[in-house]
Scaffold this active site. Structure first.
Site, mmCIF file in Angstrom:
data_model
loop_
_atom_site.group_PDB
_atom_site.id
_atom_site.type_symbol
_atom_site.label_atom_id
_atom_site.label_comp_id
_atom_site.label_asym_id
_atom_site.label_seq_id
_atom_site.Cartn_x
_atom_site.Cartn_y
_atom_site.Cartn_z
ATOM 1 N N ASP A 1 0.857 -1.190 0.000
ATOM 2 C CA ASP A 1 0.000 0.000 0.000
ATOM 3 C C ASP A 1 0.889 1.235 0.000
ATOM 4 O O ASP A 1 1.986 1.219 0.572
ATOM 5 C CB ASP A 1 -0.921 0.007 1.219
ATOM 6 C CG ASP A 1 -2.064 -0.991 1.092
ATOM 7 O OD1 ASP A 1 -2.446 -1.313 -0.046
ATOM 8 O OD2 ASP A 1 -2.578 -1.434 2.128
ATOM 9 N N ASP B 1 -6.879 -1.465 -4.912
ATOM 10 C CA ASP B 1 -7.998 -1.216 -3.991
ATOM 11 C C ASP B 1 -8.965 -0.193 -4.575
ATOM 12 O O ASP B 1 -10.184 -0.343 -4.476
ATOM 13 C CB ASP B 1 -7.483 -0.702 -2.643
ATOM 14 C CG ASP B 1 -6.568 -1.679 -1.934
ATOM 15 O OD1 ASP B 1 -6.683 -2.892 -2.166
ATOM 16 O OD2 ASP B 1 -5.722 -1.206 -1.150
#
Length: 167
Positions: free
Chosen positions: A128, A146
């Protein structure tokens, strides 16, 4: 055989190019982040008063769900992603290529899911790098995969409210 081939060319699987594009972009960005940034919050790059770039690992799912578990969640989420990807690809094969909303939504979800599965299988975690915040509250870090999964899900919801033309 020709009829089957013609059918596939006219189906929603023609939109899988979008899933492939999302997958390649997601993996490329993650590789750049891993190769050029130091790990953790202390190494974040402040971009805007509400946005940072950073490099963190997510061992769970959305919002680090189940990230504190012993490792079984890696294969659980990988399995879910394979099932969902298979299901959405099958649905795309039954939709005409002209059914853009759902085919784009399904392709976005597939591309994002495969991008995160790649991370889980290769690294054991998802990379991330996007950090949005307000004051001292930080939204959980996330990535392109995402975002495309969420946008795809939103498109499916929006499409359910659209007035459909009778076939």
């Amino acid at each position: 055989m020709t009829e089957q081939t013609f059918s596939l060319k006219q189906s929603g699987v023609r939109w899988l190019w979008l899933a492939a594009l999302i997958f390649v972009a997601d993996i490329a960005i993650k590789l750049v982040v891993m190769d050029s940034m130091g790990y953790g919050w202390a190494n974040r790059i402040e971009i805007l008063p509400f946005f940072n770039l950073l490099y963190v690992h997510n061992y769970g799912a959305a919002f680090s769900f189940l990230s504190d578990q012993a490792g079984w969640q890696r294969w659980f989420f990988t399995g879910i992603a394979f099932v969902v990807t298979g299901m959405l690809t099958y649905w795309m094969s039954k939709l005409p290529a002209t059914e853009k909303w759902n085919n784009i939504a399904y392709a976005m979800i597939i591309g994002g899911a495969v991008g995160n599965v790649f991370d889980r299988v290769v690294h054991g975690y998802v990379v991330d790098y996007l950090d949005f915040y307000w004051g001292t509250y930080h939204w959980p870090a996330f990535n392109l995969a995402d975002m495309t999964i969420c946008i795809g899900a939103g498109l499916i919801i929006l499409d359910s409210f659209r007035k459909k033309q009778p076939s």
